[in-house]
Write a protein that holds these residues in place. Sequence first.
Motif, PDB file in Angstrom:
ATOM      1  N   LEU A 156      31.707 -28.081  48.662  1.00  0.00           N
ATOM      2  CA  LEU A 156      30.998 -29.708  49.358  1.00  0.00           C
ATOM      3  C   LEU A 156      31.933 -28.210  51.104  1.00  0.00           C
ATOM      4  O   LEU A 156      32.557 -28.132  50.982  1.00  0.00           O
ATOM      5  N   LYS A 157      30.254 -27.779  51.690  1.00  0.00           N
ATOM      6  CA  LYS A 157      30.860 -27.244  53.497  1.00  0.00           C
ATOM      7  C   LYS A 157      30.421 -28.126  54.245  1.00  0.00           C
ATOM      8  O   LYS A 157      29.300 -28.309  53.598  1.00  0.00           O
ATOM      9  N   GLY A 158      31.221 -28.085  55.415  1.00  0.00           N
ATOM     10  CA  GLY A 158      30.481 -27.947  56.990  1.00  0.00           C
ATOM     11  C   GLY A 158      29.899 -26.994  57.231  1.00  0.00           C
ATOM     12  O   GLY A 158      30.975 -26.315  57.467  1.00  0.00           O
ATOM     13  N   VAL A 159      28.585 -26.549  57.906  1.00  0.00           N
ATOM     14  CA  VAL A 159      28.028 -25.313  58.375  1.00  0.00           C
ATOM     15  C   VAL A 159      27.742 -25.617  59.673  1.00  0.00           C
ATOM     16  O   VAL A 159      26.850 -26.570  60.094  1.00  0.00           O
ATOM     17  N   ALA A 160      28.501 -25.184  60.910  1.00  0.00           N
ATOM     18  CA  ALA A 160      27.447 -25.408  62.708  1.00  0.00           C
ATOM     19  C   ALA A 160      27.453 -23.786  63.220  1.00  0.00           C
ATOM     20  O   ALA A 160      27.989 -23.049  63.722  1.00  0.00           O
TER      21      ALA A 160
ATOM     22  N   ALA B  73      43.306 -34.747  58.418  1.00  0.00           N
ATOM     23  CA  ALA B  73      44.058 -36.086  58.024  1.00  0.00           C
ATOM     24  C   ALA B  73      44.898 -35.150  56.140  1.00  0.00           C
ATOM     25  O   ALA B  73      43.992 -34.230  55.640  1.00  0.00           O
ATOM     26  N   LYS B  74      46.064 -35.497  55.865  1.00  0.00           N
ATOM     27  CA  LYS B  74      46.697 -34.492  55.206  1.00  0.00           C
ATOM     28  C   LYS B  74      46.032 -34.952  53.763  1.00  0.00           C
ATOM     29  O   LYS B  74      46.547 -34.270  52.493  1.00  0.00           O
ATOM     30  N   SER B  75      45.007 -36.004  53.921  1.00  0.00           N
ATOM     31  CA  SER B  75      45.161 -36.513  52.005  1.00  0.00           C
ATOM     32  C   SER B  75      43.731 -35.141  51.225  1.00  0.00           C
ATOM     33  O   SER B  75      43.136 -35.217  50.785  1.00  0.00           O
ATOM     34  N   PHE B  76      43.668 -34.698  52.737  1.00  0.00           N
ATOM     35  CA  PHE B  76      42.394 -33.142  52.337  1.00  0.00           C
ATOM     36  C   PHE B  76      42.726 -31.897  52.897  1.00  0.00           C
ATOM     37  O   PHE B  76      42.937 -31.966  53.666  1.00  0.00           O
ATOM     38  N   ALA B  77      42.299 -30.766  52.118  1.00  0.00           N
ATOM     39  CA  ALA B  77      42.770 -29.677  53.021  1.00  0.00           C
ATOM     40  C   ALA B  77      41.620 -29.023  53.406  1.00  0.00           C
ATOM     41  O   ALA B  77      40.734 -29.083  51.700  1.00  0.00           O
ATOM     42  N   VAL B  78      40.984 -28.031  54.290  1.00  0.00           N
ATOM     43  CA  VAL B  78      40.093 -27.961  54.834  1.00  0.00           C
ATOM     44  C   VAL B  78      40.221 -25.993  55.182  1.00  0.00           C
ATOM     45  O   VAL B  78      41.327 -26.750  55.564  1.00  0.00           O
ATOM     46  N   ASP B  79      39.051 -25.054  54.553  1.00  0.00           N
ATOM     47  CA  ASP B  79      39.704 -24.122  55.010  1.00  0.00           C
ATOM     48  C   ASP B  79      38.598 -23.731  55.985  1.00  0.00           C
ATOM     49  O   ASP B  79      37.423 -23.656  55.363  1.00  0.00           O
TER      50      ASP B  79
ATOM     51  N   THR C 267      29.122 -19.120  63.870  1.00  0.00           N
ATOM     52  CA  THR C 267      29.349 -19.906  63.135  1.00  0.00           C
ATOM     53  C   THR C 267      30.396 -19.795  62.406  1.00  0.00           C
ATOM     54  O   THR C 267      31.835 -19.824  62.125  1.00  0.00           O
ATOM     55  N   VAL C 268      30.506 -21.440  62.060  1.00  0.00           N
ATOM     56  CA  VAL C 268      32.014 -22.230  61.371  1.00  0.00           C
ATOM     57  C   VAL C 268      31.907 -22.702  60.474  1.00  0.00           C
ATOM     58  O   VAL C 268      30.647 -23.633  60.433  1.00  0.00           O
TER      59      VAL C 268
END
Length: 499
Positions: free
Chosen positions: A78-82, A26-32, A69-70
């Motif tokens: 803050l990050k999500g890891v898979a 979503a445009k409300s936040f940026a994710v690397d 790994t992503v």
Amino acid sequence: MTKLIFPRSNIGAMMVALCLLFAYPAKSFAVDFHVFGDMDFAFNWLDNARYDSEDKRDKFTVNQRLRLTVEARVSENLKGVAMFRMAPAAWGRSKQGPVDAGYALDGDGVNLRNRFLFLDWAPSSMPLQIRMGLIPLSLPFTSYRNGILDSSGGGIAASYQFNDAFAATAFWARPFDSYDNDSSATSKTDTNIYGKNLMDEMDLFFLSLPMTFSSAGVKVTPWAMYSTIGKDSAYWGSFTARGAPAAGGGTTDWNGIAENAQAWWLGLAARFDMFDPLSIRADVAYGDMRSDTGRFGDEVLYNSRGWSSSFIVDYKLGWGVPGFFAFYASGSDADDVEKNQQWGYAPNLSSFNEGFGPTSYGFGDRWGVNYAPSISGVNSGHWGLGLQIANINIWKDWSHTIRVAYYQGTNDKDLVKAGTKPYNISSASGSPIIYDPQLMTTEDHAWEVNFNHFYKIYENLEVGWNLGYVNLDRGDNWDKRYRDNPNSWQLATNFKYTF
């Protein structure tokens, strides 16, 4: 122009679609997004891995594995890891162990497995790190990976840094919650479990207190773990659970457990670098598991308690690292096993079963996806010592490790009866990378030699040759089939691509 090719497997297609969905936040936040991993191809020549003259397994297989790994990172806090894994399996096999490996003709088996899947976050104003989900579960170590627990499972972990010298790490994990009152579930002990309050959970509670004194070159980590184990927990019937006594037995009827159980472990991991380039690393652990009958008294349905230790001394030189290593772990007494099912090992929980690795063939210091340890992936019921020269770098882009080791069993020779098997038979018995811990008694001993060589073809592509030889001399209590062919060897050529 990037071309997307969807795999034949429905799960593969779903993964690609999921990645595309998350690629447009979503445009409300940026994710690397950060993607990294490795791909292995191992060509294995193997002879007599079970030290059994009647073993007829193939001498040559080709195995492969992918780990991906992503990371979806919003900020440093803050990050999500898979992490996904294409199960290690052999070419030509459509089913291997508990999964459809998908490496036979058409290659459309279900071979995708999730290894880690968690959220990592930290309050911006505190030196606190929180991790929740399918998280890494590994006990502290300095010498060899901890064979008691070195896996992943659902849970919550938190780490707090008090200052440069002191920190604390804790986790709660639930490795088993077997049936959860599901009407579609089944159990060996109760096939009609819907609506019943089964004691099917297993919980782990862990705490460690790492202490780092950089100026003195010392790091010490004491740790403790406690577990409650329900009588209906899948732990009792799992191949994981069998790994503990099987590292010195395998005759326990795990499915006969009729009471809840409790377990606890204490350990210490220490490293001393004050005499650099001399380094000393040591690990010690004690564990105790007992069923509730008798409330930790003598009258129990099952109990397992014992200790393990390992020790390494290294001296870093410009061309390599010569070193000495030793290890010892308690074994079982035949009378204790026969009278009250008391095994002499620290209970083992790890499901990867490759953690303990003083050698690269008999034990778990393997590189890539070659065969699993031919002696054991845990330290239960063995002692040994050895010499090695690691990371020899005389020639550019080459690295070598040369090792010789001697080890012996710490189990009572009277555990061996007529017809006793020295290794487990599991549901994955068709796998070329099966974990078959060998029972070794005080009358069994072995010599092992390793020649491991690695060449960097490119920055991201390396090839390794692992040559291992073991001569296992068994005592007279064993059947002739386990004494006739004591020699076992492996030659593995492994290509590893990292990205």
